[in-house]
Design a protein around this motif. Structure first.
Motif, mmCIF file in Angstrom:
data_model
loop_
_atom_site.group_PDB
_atom_site.id
_atom_site.type_symbol
_atom_site.label_atom_id
_atom_site.label_comp_id
_atom_site.label_asym_id
_atom_site.label_seq_id
_atom_site.Cartn_x
_atom_site.Cartn_y
_atom_site.Cartn_z
ATOM 1 N N VAL A 8 0.843 -1.201 0.000
ATOM 2 C CA VAL A 8 0.000 0.000 0.000
ATOM 3 C C VAL A 8 0.880 1.254 0.000
ATOM 4 N N ILE A 9 1.929 1.254 0.827
ATOM 5 C CA ILE A 9 2.892 2.365 0.820
ATOM 6 C C ILE A 9 3.459 2.563 -0.584
ATOM 7 N N TYR A 10 3.889 1.484 -1.181
ATOM 8 C CA TYR A 10 4.535 1.500 -2.504
ATOM 9 C C TYR A 10 3.615 2.114 -3.556
ATOM 10 N N GLN A 11 2.360 1.663 -3.564
ATOM 11 C CA GLN A 11 1.431 2.103 -4.607
ATOM 12 C C GLN A 11 0.942 3.531 -4.405
ATOM 13 N N ILE A 12 0.678 3.896 -3.157
ATOM 14 C CA ILE A 12 0.287 5.289 -2.909
ATOM 15 C C ILE A 12 1.422 6.215 -3.328
ATOM 16 N N GLY A 13 2.647 5.827 -2.986
ATOM 17 C CA GLY A 13 3.806 6.655 -3.340
ATOM 18 C C GLY A 13 3.932 6.851 -4.838
ATOM 19 N N ALA A 14 3.654 5.803 -5.603
ATOM 20 C CA ALA A 14 3.755 5.896 -7.065
ATOM 21 C C ALA A 14 2.741 6.890 -7.623
ATOM 22 N N LEU A 15 1.493 6.760 -7.193
ATOM 23 C CA LEU A 15 0.468 7.666 -7.725
ATOM 24 C C LEU A 15 0.672 9.081 -7.197
ATOM 25 N N GLU A 16 1.054 9.181 -5.940
ATOM 26 C CA GLU A 16 1.298 10.490 -5.330
ATOM 27 C C GLU A 16 2.335 11.272 -6.140
ATOM 28 N N ALA A 17 3.345 10.585 -6.639
ATOM 29 C CA ALA A 17 4.388 11.250 -7.426
ATOM 30 C C ALA A 17 3.820 11.823 -8.722
ATOM 31 N N PHE A 18 2.962 11.056 -9.399
ATOM 32 C CA PHE A 18 2.354 11.551 -10.631
ATOM 33 C C PHE A 18 1.427 12.730 -10.351
ATOM 34 N N VAL A 19 0.650 12.634 -9.282
ATOM 35 C CA VAL A 19 -0.272 13.723 -8.940
ATOM 36 C C VAL A 19 0.515 15.005 -8.657
ATOM 37 N N ASP A 62 -6.024 -2.695 9.520
ATOM 38 C CA ASP A 62 -5.109 -1.876 10.308
ATOM 39 C C ASP A 62 -3.852 -1.537 9.513
ATOM 40 N N ALA A 63 -3.346 -2.520 8.758
ATOM 41 C CA ALA A 63 -2.142 -2.292 7.960
ATOM 42 C C ALA A 63 -2.383 -1.227 6.894
ATOM 43 N N ILE A 64 -3.562 -1.258 6.278
ATOM 44 C CA ILE A 64 -3.906 -0.268 5.252
ATOM 45 C C ILE A 64 -4.026 1.118 5.877
ATOM 46 N N ALA A 65 -4.756 1.205 6.989
ATOM 47 C CA ALA A 65 -4.945 2.496 7.657
ATOM 48 C C ALA A 65 -3.608 3.063 8.138
ATOM 49 N N LYS A 66 -2.752 2.196 8.672
ATOM 50 C CA LYS A 66 -1.436 2.634 9.148
ATOM 51 C C LYS A 66 -0.593 3.189 8.002
ATOM 52 N N ALA A 67 -0.634 2.510 6.846
ATOM 53 C CA ALA A 67 0.133 2.968 5.683
ATOM 54 C C ALA A 67 -0.321 4.359 5.251
ATOM 55 N N ILE A 68 -1.639 4.560 5.212
ATOM 56 C CA ILE A 68 -2.176 5.868 4.826
ATOM 57 C C ILE A 68 -1.747 6.925 5.833
ATOM 58 N N TYR A 69 -1.901 6.603 7.107
ATOM 59 C CA TYR A 69 -1.550 7.545 8.173
ATOM 60 C C TYR A 69 -0.076 7.944 8.107
ATOM 61 N N LYS A 70 0.785 6.964 7.860
ATOM 62 C CA LYS A 70 2.226 7.233 7.823
ATOM 63 C C LYS A 70 2.608 8.133 6.648
ATOM 64 N N ILE A 71 1.908 7.973 5.518
ATOM 65 C CA ILE A 71 2.225 8.805 4.350
ATOM 66 C C ILE A 71 1.666 10.209 4.519
ATOM 67 N N ASN A 72 0.381 10.280 4.864
ATOM 68 C CA ASN A 72 -0.253 11.587 5.051
ATOM 69 C C ASN A 72 -1.548 11.412 5.831
ATOM 70 N N PRO A 73 -1.580 11.787 7.094
ATOM 71 C CA PRO A 73 -2.782 11.595 7.909
ATOM 72 C C PRO A 73 -3.972 12.430 7.460
ATOM 73 N N ALA A 74 -3.756 13.314 6.487
ATOM 74 C CA ALA A 74 -4.870 14.110 5.954
ATOM 75 C C ALA A 74 -5.643 13.348 4.876
ATOM 76 N N TYR A 75 -5.078 12.255 4.388
ATOM 77 C CA TYR A 75 -5.781 11.489 3.351
ATOM 78 C C TYR A 75 -7.021 10.815 3.936
ATOM 79 N N ILE A 76 -8.058 10.721 3.121
ATOM 80 C CA ILE A 76 -9.303 10.069 3.523
ATOM 81 C C ILE A 76 -9.227 8.599 3.137
ATOM 82 N N LEU A 77 -9.727 7.732 4.003
ATOM 83 C CA LEU A 77 -9.811 6.308 3.705
ATOM 84 C C LEU A 77 -11.234 5.978 3.265
ATOM 85 N N PHE A 78 -11.368 5.504 2.025
ATOM 86 C CA PHE A 78 -12.652 5.015 1.519
ATOM 87 C C PHE A 78 -12.748 3.526 1.852
#
Length: 254
Positions: free
Chosen positions: A87-98, A126-142
């Motif tokens: 999840v960290i890996y994939q969010i990071g990839a898209l985040e870079a393009f955005v 929990d692992a998914i939520a933790k990954a999002i939180y670690k990258i940016n706690p402002a992101y919304i979890l759907f």
């Protein structure tokens, strides 16, 4: 009363074209862009980010299992630590393009089997939520309404969006009917619209077993890759507006 409508986009891969991205995007307020594991590739990711920015819709990352052949819809025996890493890996990839295209990432929505497994498995959620939180706690979890994903997001202090589905049926425990079941999909636009009105206005959904389940709807998912996706989103949109329900991005409601 208002509601967000989201759709999974950017799921083409190389020479293969999946979905009706250019058409369906005009009906939605949020998009979830594949991050290259279950679908998508770098060029598709960049083009889809630009499509979203041109249409002024909110952008989310759509991480899934590394399973292109199964389109990320096959369950994989995976540890919470591995889920965290992919999840960290994939969010990071898209985040870079955005970021490169001048946009802002709003949310994260897991895809397919990863999503459905985390709906019930608190460790994976929990692992998914933790990954999002670690990258940016402002992101919304759907996450699926009333699921472990939503509960995990709240534990980490994330904003969460309870997701409901127009084109899928429900089981009595609130989970989605597995796609292997003959009653899993809703192909009739009017049936899909009726289900959405029940969920948004009446805060309930009727399972395939005939039971009424309480449900909270913050964002509606419509699958653009389905045969009836465009017809369903048109009917749902029309029905919502006729019912004096405004369609707007989730962040405008917070």
């Amino acid at each position: 009363m208002s509601i967000d409508i989201n759709c999974d986009l950017g799921e083409s891969y190389g020479a293969y074209r999946i979905g009706n991205d250019e058409t369906i995007i005009s009906y939605v307020t949020s998009v979830n862009i594949a991050c290259g594991f279950h679908a998508g590739d770098p060029t598709t990711m960049r083009k889809t980010v630009n499509l979203a920015l041109e249409n002024k819709v909110a952008i989310g990352a759509h991480p899934g299992f590394n399973d292109v052949l199964g389109f990320g819809r096959r369950e994989i025996n995976i540890s919470p630590n591995e889920v965290y890493d992919i999840v960290i890996y994939q969010i990071g990839a898209l985040e870079a393009f955005v970021k490169a295209e001048g946009g802002t990432l709003q949310h994260v929505k897991p895809h397919g089997a990863l999503y459905n497994m985390a709906v019930k498995d608190g460790r994976l959620a929990d692992a998914i939520a933790k990954a999002i939180y670690k990258i940016n706690p402002a992101y919304i979890l759907f996450g699926l309404a009333n699921s472990e994903l939503i509960r995990a997001g709240k534990r980490y202090g994330l904003k969460t969006a309870n997701e409901v589905f127009a084109d899928r049926t429900y089981q009595s425990d609130g989970s989605l009917t597995p796609r292997t079941h003959k009653q899993a999909l809703i192909d009739c636009p009017k049936q899909a619209a009726k289900q959405i009105i029940d969920m948004v206005k009446n805060k309930k959904v009727t399972s395939v077993q005939g039971e009424e389940i309480p449900i909270q709807a913050d964002t509606i998912c419509i699958h653009g890759d389905s045969t009836h996706g465009i017809s369903i989103v048109k009917e749902v949109t029309s029905t919502l507006l006729q019912s004096t329900i405004t369609i707007r991005n989730f962040m405008e409601k917070i």
